[in-house]
Design an enzyme around this catalytic site. Sequence first.
Site, PDB file in Angstrom:
ATOM      1  N   ASP A   1      -6.795   5.965   7.898  1.00  0.00           N
ATOM      2  CA  ASP A   1      -7.250   4.585   7.666  1.00  0.00           C
ATOM      3  C   ASP A   1      -8.396   4.320   8.631  1.00  0.00           C
ATOM      4  O   ASP A   1      -8.617   5.078   9.588  1.00  0.00           O
ATOM      5  CB  ASP A   1      -6.078   3.614   7.902  1.00  0.00           C
ATOM      6  CG  ASP A   1      -6.416   2.176   7.543  1.00  0.00           C
ATOM      7  OD1 ASP A   1      -7.442   1.964   6.848  1.00  0.00           O
ATOM      8  OD2 ASP A   1      -5.673   1.273   7.950  1.00  0.00           O
TER       9      ASP A   1
ATOM     10  N   GLN B   1       0.831  -1.203   0.000  1.00  0.00           N
ATOM     11  CA  GLN B   1       0.000   0.000   0.000  1.00  0.00           C
ATOM     12  C   GLN B   1       0.869   1.258   0.000  1.00  0.00           C
ATOM     13  O   GLN B   1       0.566   2.240  -0.687  1.00  0.00           O
ATOM     14  CB  GLN B   1      -0.916   0.013   1.215  1.00  0.00           C
ATOM     15  CG  GLN B   1      -1.818   1.241   1.300  1.00  0.00           C
ATOM     16  CD  GLN B   1      -2.774   1.341   0.121  1.00  0.00           C
ATOM     17  OE1 GLN B   1      -3.564   0.437  -0.097  1.00  0.00           O
ATOM     18  NE2 GLN B   1      -2.694   2.426  -0.642  1.00  0.00           N
TER      19      GLN B   1
ATOM     20  N   ARG C   1      -2.123   0.582  -6.734  1.00  0.00           N
ATOM     21  CA  ARG C   1      -1.760  -0.721  -6.170  1.00  0.00           C
ATOM     22  C   ARG C   1      -1.387  -1.694  -7.294  1.00  0.00           C
ATOM     23  O   ARG C   1      -0.423  -2.465  -7.185  1.00  0.00           O
ATOM     24  CB  ARG C   1      -2.934  -1.295  -5.362  1.00  0.00           C
ATOM     25  CG  ARG C   1      -3.180  -0.637  -4.017  1.00  0.00           C
ATOM     26  CD  ARG C   1      -2.109  -0.986  -2.996  1.00  0.00           C
ATOM     27  NE  ARG C   1      -2.009  -2.416  -2.734  1.00  0.00           N
ATOM     28  CZ  ARG C   1      -2.767  -3.093  -1.874  1.00  0.00           C
ATOM     29  NH1 ARG C   1      -3.698  -2.433  -1.171  1.00  0.00           N
ATOM     30  NH2 ARG C   1      -2.577  -4.387  -1.667  1.00  0.00           N
TER      31      ARG C   1
END
Length: 346
Positions: free
Chosen positions: A244, A151, A311
Amino acid sequence: MKHFLRDDDLSTNQQKYLIELAKALKAHRYEARPLLGGGLDPGYQRALTDLPRQVPPAPRSVAVIMEKESTRTRISFQIGITELGGNPVMIDAQSSQLSRGETIEDTARVLSGYVDGIVIRTFGDDRINALADAATVPVINALTDGFHPCQLLADLLTVEEEFGSVAGHTMVYVGDTANNMAHSYLLAGALAGAHIRLAGPAGYQPDPTVLGEAAAIAEGTGGSVTFLTDPVEAVTGADVVSTDTWVSMGQLDGPARLADLADYQLNAELMAHAAPHAIALHCLPAHRGEEITDDVIDGPQSRVLTQAENRLHVQKALMMWLLTDYTWTVPGWHSRPALDESEVSR
């Protein structure tokens, strides 16, 4: 053979190369097929000058073990392996012997006889370390409780695309600064020469060992790492603000965590303290209204969808570099950095 288990399994030089390789693969998405094996398709053949012989294509296989649920990780690896000409072997715990107690070491030994690489998304870092110790093929960390290095490669590529470089820019991560994303921000950001600020409440501080390792790396790259409890102080003047989810998979203390982290929500008011050109990132899935608000994740400063797409490109670069000997012409690079243990930063 080398594994990619933590962000600092790369040197600064190797990290830069992978970001540049990912840019090239993104610009020429379907041309490089190094996992096709043997013979090469015409698009990739153009990148080589001395092909010794042609043999029938035999796609190399990569096992992708998903012990945790996933959308982006599963799909990006499966598509990435396919686009490189390889054969993705998707495995989840429920439909394999892992759910019946087969050890991770036995799984590693058996898979090593079948495939050319193993990608795993799992729980504790002890589990991926045991897998890597027993495997005879490269192992890639697609997420553990301690780190999320793929990530961060995507985040760094996104920042490079936005600002032209990562070095010297200030990247802030707010929220649960004890989790895998925070640890990877520390290590990957320090390697890239960025100024990393973490902002979280008492009881959610990063692992002091990782914080110290990142600080040592930053001394050599011109970056810095800082942990703060005041989110406004951390975000002020920042180029990148990231967060997050506050309650990760398997955490049972959700209500308490939501209360503890309430003051660290990435909303428009907090974002206003960043630099006017700042971008907002989130690795997804997002719990809208908890760690991030709609006006930020859907707003003009959001680069979340670009970050998610990246990604695919960085993981293709990583697999091409770790699993094959093939090279791709990257502007400014005459050769790929060696998989030399002396290059490893830790």
